[in-house]
Design a protein around this motif. Structure first.
Motif, mmCIF file in Angstrom:
data_model
loop_
_atom_site.group_PDB
_atom_site.id
_atom_site.type_symbol
_atom_site.label_atom_id
_atom_site.label_comp_id
_atom_site.label_asym_id
_atom_site.label_seq_id
_atom_site.Cartn_x
_atom_site.Cartn_y
_atom_site.Cartn_z
ATOM 1 N N SER A 37 -4.998 -1.135 1.249
ATOM 2 C CA SER A 37 -5.825 -1.483 2.393
ATOM 3 C C SER A 37 -6.175 -0.271 3.252
ATOM 4 O O SER A 37 -6.919 -0.388 4.215
ATOM 5 N N PHE A 38 -5.629 0.912 2.903
ATOM 6 C CA PHE A 38 -5.944 2.109 3.687
ATOM 7 C C PHE A 38 -6.848 3.070 2.917
ATOM 8 O O PHE A 38 -7.138 4.161 3.386
ATOM 9 N N MET A 39 -7.268 2.663 1.748
ATOM 10 C CA MET A 39 -7.969 3.569 0.839
ATOM 11 C C MET A 39 -9.297 4.088 1.362
ATOM 12 O O MET A 39 -9.817 5.079 0.869
ATOM 13 N N ASP A 40 -9.872 3.385 2.343
ATOM 14 C CA ASP A 40 -11.215 3.769 2.782
ATOM 15 C C ASP A 40 -11.225 4.959 3.734
ATOM 16 O O ASP A 40 -12.247 5.594 3.925
ATOM 17 N N SER A 41 -10.063 5.283 4.324
ATOM 18 C CA SER A 41 -10.056 6.378 5.291
ATOM 19 C C SER A 41 -10.247 7.718 4.581
ATOM 20 O O SER A 41 -9.955 7.859 3.392
ATOM 21 N N ASP A 42 -10.752 8.714 5.325
ATOM 22 C CA ASP A 42 -11.010 10.029 4.746
ATOM 23 C C ASP A 42 -9.740 10.642 4.170
ATOM 24 O O ASP A 42 -9.765 11.289 3.129
ATOM 25 N N MET B 56 -0.236 5.104 -5.332
ATOM 26 C CA MET B 56 0.937 4.781 -4.538
ATOM 27 C C MET B 56 1.192 3.287 -4.697
ATOM 28 O O MET B 56 0.336 2.464 -4.407
ATOM 29 N N PRO B 57 2.365 2.909 -5.260
ATOM 30 C CA PRO B 57 2.609 1.476 -5.491
ATOM 31 C C PRO B 57 2.815 0.711 -4.179
ATOM 32 O O PRO B 57 3.213 1.308 -3.178
ATOM 33 N N ALA B 58 2.552 -0.579 -4.202
ATOM 34 C CA ALA B 58 2.821 -1.425 -3.025
ATOM 35 C C ALA B 58 4.293 -1.812 -3.020
ATOM 36 O O ALA B 58 4.866 -2.089 -4.069
ATOM 37 N N PHE B 59 4.900 -1.819 -1.837
ATOM 38 C CA PHE B 59 6.299 -2.214 -1.724
ATOM 39 C C PHE B 59 6.424 -3.471 -0.870
ATOM 40 O O PHE B 59 7.327 -3.594 -0.048
ATOM 41 N N GLY B 60 5.501 -4.407 -1.091
ATOM 42 C CA GLY B 60 5.471 -5.638 -0.314
ATOM 43 C C GLY B 60 6.658 -6.547 -0.577
ATOM 44 O O GLY B 60 6.938 -7.450 0.209
ATOM 45 N N ASN B 61 7.380 -6.314 -1.674
ATOM 46 C CA ASN B 61 8.529 -7.179 -1.978
ATOM 47 C C ASN B 61 9.836 -6.620 -1.411
ATOM 48 O O ASN B 61 10.895 -7.161 -1.652
ATOM 49 N N ILE B 62 9.743 -5.535 -0.674
ATOM 50 C CA ILE B 62 10.954 -4.940 -0.093
ATOM 51 C C ILE B 62 11.154 -5.478 1.327
ATOM 52 O O ILE B 62 10.193 -5.659 2.075
ATOM 53 N N ASN C 205 3.016 -1.224 7.342
ATOM 54 C CA ASN C 205 1.909 -1.940 6.708
ATOM 55 C C ASN C 205 1.381 -1.198 5.495
ATOM 56 O O ASN C 205 1.042 -1.801 4.471
ATOM 57 N N TYR C 206 1.325 0.129 5.634
ATOM 58 C CA TYR C 206 0.852 0.934 4.509
ATOM 59 C C TYR C 206 1.764 0.756 3.294
ATOM 60 O O TYR C 206 1.291 0.536 2.182
ATOM 61 N N LEU C 207 3.078 0.840 3.520
ATOM 62 C CA LEU C 207 4.010 0.725 2.391
ATOM 63 C C LEU C 207 3.898 -0.647 1.735
ATOM 64 O O LEU C 207 4.031 -0.783 0.523
ATOM 65 N N ARG C 208 3.637 -1.659 2.559
ATOM 66 C CA ARG C 208 3.512 -2.997 1.997
ATOM 67 C C ARG C 208 2.221 -3.172 1.208
ATOM 68 O O ARG C 208 2.169 -3.934 0.247
ATOM 69 N N ASN C 209 1.176 -2.471 1.648
ATOM 70 C CA ASN C 209 -0.118 -2.677 1.005
ATOM 71 C C ASN C 209 -0.981 -1.418 1.088
ATOM 72 O O ASN C 209 -1.919 -1.358 1.874
ATOM 73 N N PRO C 210 -0.659 -0.401 0.265
ATOM 74 C CA PRO C 210 -1.357 0.887 0.355
ATOM 75 C C PRO C 210 -2.871 0.771 0.141
ATOM 76 O O PRO C 210 -3.629 1.523 0.725
#
Ligand code: HEC
Length: 138
Positions: free
Chosen positions: A98-103, A117-123, A91-96
């Motif tokens: 969305s995890f930005m809020d964690s410490d 970190m680029p999103a790899f949602g098209n892979i 999930n992170y690789l597809r949409n980095p």
């Protein structure tokens, strides 16, 4: 026809001729200029690439280093299993973003302020799964 009428007619004919000429030369332009595809055709369907091959092909090593030990553009990818599960990592690789809020990511943001970190949602998810499994056992 009166004289002004002849002038109008003459201009009309002239315009029509110019119009036709413009169309003809445009057609010639179109047929002589090669048709180029502006979108580069990169083949991202991996087939049977191994995880390290995928990491190279997708450019991960540009930022994370050829040995995945990190560069000034991205952190080392080791000990990931302490934080990530396989699904979470995919999930992170597809949409980095969305995890930005964690410490963890606030710290990354400070360390790599100008790199995202680029999103790899098209892979293909299968490929991302392969990558995730590989990274988790590093
Ligand atoms: C443009 C540079 C860049 C590229 C290309 C890149 N990353 Fe990243 N990556 C980063 C940065 C920077 C971070 C730190 C998080 C942030 O700031 O977004 C990161 C974070 C990560 C993390 C989380 C690390 C952790 O310790 O939690 C993983 C996993 C990861 N990247 C894997 C990959 C994979 C796999 C690829 C290729 C498919 C890839 N990265 C491509 C720059 C990049």
């Amino acid at each position: 026809m009166t004289k002004p009428q002849i002038w109008v007619a003459a201009f009309l004919v002239l315009f029509i001729l110019l119009f036709l000429l413009a169309r003809v030369s445009k057609n010639i332009d179109q047929t002589t200029s090669p048709v180029t595809n502006p979108v580069p055709q990169t083949d991202l369907s991996s087939g049977d690439l191994t995880a390290p091959e995928l990491l190279t092909k997708l450019g991960c090593i540009t930022c994370h280093g050829p040995d995945l030990k990190g560069t000034n553009m991205g952190p080392a990818l080791s000990g990931l299993s302490a934080f990530w599960s396989r699904d979470k990592l995919i999930n992170y690789l597809r949409n980095p973003s969305s995890f930005m809020d964690s410490d963890r990511f606030k710290a990354f943001k400070k360390e790599y302020p100008n790199v995202l970190m680029p999103a790899f949602g098209n892979i293909d998810v299968k490929d991302l799964g392969k990558i995730a499994e590989y990274l988790l056992q590093l």
